[in-house]
Design an enzyme around this catalytic site. Structure first.
Site, mmCIF file in Angstrom:
data_model
loop_
_atom_site.group_PDB
_atom_site.id
_atom_site.type_symbol
_atom_site.label_atom_id
_atom_site.label_comp_id
_atom_site.label_asym_id
_atom_site.label_seq_id
_atom_site.Cartn_x
_atom_site.Cartn_y
_atom_site.Cartn_z
ATOM 1 C CG ASP A 81 13.245 -0.606 11.825
ATOM 2 O OD1 ASP A 81 13.071 -0.505 10.599
ATOM 3 O OD2 ASP A 81 12.737 -1.512 12.508
ATOM 4 N NE ARG A 117 15.346 -12.130 3.131
ATOM 5 C CZ ARG A 117 15.546 -13.270 3.801
ATOM 6 N NH1 ARG A 117 14.544 -13.827 4.461
ATOM 7 N NH2 ARG A 117 16.726 -13.839 3.819
ATOM 8 C CG HIS A 145 9.856 1.557 11.717
ATOM 9 N ND1 HIS A 145 9.935 0.188 11.658
ATOM 10 C CD2 HIS A 145 9.616 1.874 13.001
ATOM 11 C CE1 HIS A 145 9.739 -0.310 12.876
ATOM 12 N NE2 HIS A 145 9.554 0.688 13.704
ATOM 13 C CB SER A 158 -0.978 -0.008 1.176
ATOM 14 O OG SER A 158 -0.318 0.148 2.400
ATOM 15 C CG ASN A 159 3.574 2.714 2.986
ATOM 16 O OD1 ASN A 159 3.362 3.894 3.226
ATOM 17 N ND2 ASN A 159 3.395 1.750 3.893
ATOM 18 C CG ASN A 164 12.507 1.260 6.140
ATOM 19 O OD1 ASN A 164 11.732 0.585 5.462
ATOM 20 N ND2 ASN A 164 12.596 1.106 7.455
#
Ligand code: GRF
Length: 203
Positions: free
Chosen positions: A144, A90, A108, A12-13, A106
């Site tokens: 992260d 991954r 998060h 969805s992102n 990324n």
């Protein structure tokens, strides 16, 4: 800028990035969607939007370095400038991450540095937080972590479940990720000495 979006699932992102990039004024083009699983539902969404897709199945490789090398080769063959991780499940090797330093971002689903890792919404509720949110950051080898480009905050309502909170955060993700990618693609958000430099007025 030619962007590759890496996914493992729903996408969805990824879809929110594709939608934003459909605007000719948007500074990035989604040139490729890559998945590490054939059953990633986002592949169909990307294909339906006319975006090139490919699968590099991690199970076909003996170890992480060889999988990452195949990923890297594919991205370079496609002359990719920026990589967006969007639900890509991954862990990437330090060598790969270093090769894309400050060119890989990324999203998060927490307000980092709070709650890295999995089950962020459950953990935020259990901690008694009244706010939650999401973070887009440059990727570093440690999971992260990395210079933060932007965050969005949502309330946690009394009685929220993990699912109701996840849905609220996800809506915020879909607004934040296209904004953050545009800032990076325009060179307005960049890293100097491991700190974010932002040459833009926030919306
Ligand atoms: C999102 O919550 C994202 O923040 C996290 O994984 C989820 C992926 O969802 N990294 P989707 O595949 O983009 O729908």
């Amino acid at each position: 800028k030619r962007v590759a979006v890496l996914i493992s699932g729903r996408g969805s992102n990824m879809a929110s990035l594709i939608e934003a990039a459909a605007d000719p004024a948007y500074p990035a083009e989604i040139a490729l969607v890559l998945a590490n699983r054939h059953d990633a539902a986002g592949l169909q969404r990307a294909h339906a939007a006319g975006i090139a897709t490919d699968v590099i199945d991690h199970k076909a490789f003996p170890d992480r370095p060889s999988f990452d090398a195949a990923l890297d080769a594919r991205l370079r063959a496609e002359r990719i400038d920026l990589v967006c991780l969007a639900g890509f499940m991954r862990l990437l090797t330090p060598g790969f991450v270093e090769g894309w330093r400050d060119r890989m971002i990324n999203i998060h689903p927490s307000l980092l540095p709070l709650f890295p890792g999995l089950h962020t919404h459950r953990r935020a509720i259990e901690a008694g937080m009244t706010l939650a949110g999401c973070t887009v950051h440059f990727v570093r080898a440690e999971m992260d972590s990395g210079p933060i480009i932007g965050q969005a905050v949502v309330p946690i309502a009394p009685g929220d479940s993990e699912d109701s909170l996840a849905a609220r955060v996800l809506s915020a993700e879909h607004r934040l990720y296209p904004l953050a990618l545009a800032l990076v693609a325009d060179g307005l958000a960049r890293v100097e000495g491991e700190r974010l430099v932002l040459d833009a007025q926030l919306p």
